[in-house]
Write an enzyme that holds these catalytic residues in place. Structure first.
Site, PDB file in Angstrom:
ATOM      1  CD  GLU A 199      -2.693   1.175   2.640  1.00 34.16           C
ATOM      2  OE1 GLU A 199      -2.288   0.514   3.608  1.00 34.16           O
ATOM      3  OE2 GLU A 199      -3.716   1.903   2.678  1.00 34.16           O
ATOM      4  CG  ASP A 278     -10.530   1.896   6.777  1.00 39.48           C
ATOM      5  OD1 ASP A 278     -10.765   1.211   7.788  1.00 39.48           O
ATOM      6  OD2 ASP A 278      -9.465   1.820   6.130  1.00 39.48           O
TER       7      ASP A 278
END
Ligand code: ADE
Ligand code: ZN
Length: 336
Positions: A199, A278
Site C-alpha cells: 500500500e 474504511d
C-alpha cells in the site's frame, strides 16, 4: 438493466473491509453519548470535516481515535449491523471482515465483547438475507510480535468465529517478517492468512508476505507493479489482490483514480478484486468503489463481471458456494 443496476445485481464478496472503518460520524456521536465519552469535535459536521488525509498515518490517527467510542458488546453489534445493512443494499453476498482486537483490548474492552457483538450481527444478516460474514483477526503491525502473540492467545477460545489472521496499521518500517512466528502459530491452528502489503510499503513487503507469512491474499498490493518478477509470481500463483480504489486516492497512494493500476493489473492476468477498506472515512462503500473505478477507467461489463467473479473465487467460501455465486454472475443478462 442499466449499468448501475447491473453493478448492484452482480453477486460480490467484500474481502477488504475494516469494521472499525465503517463507523459513520452519526453512529460515532450516538455511541459517544450513550457511553459518556467526550469528543474533541463539537458536531458530526466538524468531525466529517476532519477527514482530510495526507497519507496512511494521518488517517490511522483519526481512525484509532474514533474507535475509542466502541465500548460494549452492543456497540460492536450495532456497528456490524449498520455495515451489513449497507453491504446487503450494495449486492454483497459474502463479507470477510477485518477487526483490530488490540485497538479495543488496549482500552480494557474484553475481546469477548468485540467478537460476540460482531458475530451476533453476522448471524442476523445470514438469517435475514443469506448474507454470510466471517472474521479476520488483524494484528497491528506498529506493535510488537510479542503483543500479537498475546492477542492471539486471548482470541484462542473464540477461534471458531475466525477464518484468518491479517496484518494492518502503519506499513512503512514494519515489514511482514516481523510477524513470522505469530502467523505460523495462527496457520498451525488451521487459520488462513492475509496481509496488507504494497500500500505504502515496497514490493519487497509483498514478497515477504508470501514467503514468510504464507498469505492466501495480498491486501492492496498496488506497488507490486514496480516489480515484474513479483507480477509474474502473483499471476502464476493466482494470488488475489484486494484493492480499494477510493481509499488509495484519499490516502494518496495514487494521485487520481484515473491513474489507479487496477485495470492494468487485471489485464496483466492478476486476480484483482474491488473493496472499500474504511468506507466511513474514504467516501464510499463497495458499490461506490465499483462505480468510481468504472467511470474513471472505462471498465466494460465483462471486466466488471470479472472483478465480481474474482471476489467470489478469492474468498474463503466453500467451493459449492463459489460455484453457485459464479453461475449467478454468468446468468445475469448481458448489457447491450
Ligand atoms: N487499518 C485500517 N485501514 C487500513 C489501511 N488502509 N491500511 C493499513 N491499516 C489499516
Ligand atoms: Zn485496509
Amino acid at each position: 438493466m442499466d449499468i448501475d443496476a447491473y453493478l448492484r445485481a452482480l453477486p460480490k464478496a467484500e474481502l477488504h473491509l475494516h469494521i472499525e472503518g465503517t463507523l459513520e460520524p452519526e453512529l460515532l456521536f450516538a455511541m459517544a453519548q450513550r457511553n459518556g465519552v467526550k469528543l474533541r469535535y463539537p458536531s458530526v459536521e466538524s468531525l466529517r470535516a476532519a477527514y482530510e488525509f495526507t497519507d496512511l498515518q494521518s488517517f490511522l490517527d483519526i481512525y484509532y481515535e474514533g474507535a475509542g467510542v466502541l465500548r460494549t458488546e452492543r456497540d460492536f453489534h450495532d456497528l456490524a449491523w449498520a455495515y451489513l445493512e449497507r453491504a446487503h443494499a450494495d449486492g454483497v453476498r459474502h463479507a470477510e471482515v477485518f477487526f483490530d482486537p488490540q485497538t479495543h483490548t488496549s482500552r480494557r474492552v474484553p475481546i469477548e465483547a468485540v467478537i460476540r457483538g460482531l458475530t451476533a450481527a453476522f448471524r442476523e444478516a445470514e438469517k435475514a438475507w443469506g448474507l454470510t460474514a466471517r472474521l479476520i483477526l488483524c494484528f497491528l503491525r506498529h506493535l510488537s510480535e510479542e503483543e500479537a502473540l498475546e492477542t492471539f492467545d486471548q482470541a484462542r477460545p473464540y477461534l471458531d468465529h475466525v477464518s484468518a489472521v491479517g496484518l494492518d496499521s502503519s506499513e512503512r518500517g514494519h515489514p511482514p517478517v516481523k510477524f513470522r512466528r505469530a502467523f505460523a502459530k495462527a496457520r498451525a491452528e488451521g487459520l488462513k492468512a492475509v496481509a496488507h502489503a504494497g500500500e505504502e510499503g515496497p514490493a519487497e513487503y509483498v514478497w515477504q508476505a508470501l514467503d514468510e507469512l504464507k498469505v492466501s491474499r495480498i491486501d492492496h498490493g498496488v506497488r507490486c507493479a514496480e516489480d515484474p518478477a513479483l507480477m509474474d509470481r502473483l499471476r502464476r500463483e493466482e494470488t488475489p489482490l484486494t484493492m480499494c480504489p477510493l481509499s488509495n486516492v484519499k490516502l494518496r497512494v495514487v494521485e487520481t483514480i484515473e491513474r489507479h493500476n487496477l485495470k492494468s493489473l487485471l489485464h496483466a492476468g492478476l486476480r484483482v478484486t474491488v473493496n472499500s477498506d474504511d468506507p466511513a472515512y474514504f467516501g464510499g462503500y463497495v458499490l461506490d468503489n465499483f462505480r468510481a473505478a468504472r467511470a474513471a477507467l472505462d471498465l466494460q461489463p465483462a471486466e466488471l463481471a470479472q472483478l465480481a467473479r474474482n471476489s467470489i473465487e478469492a474468498s474463503f467460501l466453500p467451493d459449492a458456494d463459489k460455484r453457485r455465486l459464479c453461475s449467478e454472475i454468468d446468468g445475469l443478462p448481458s448489457l447491450a
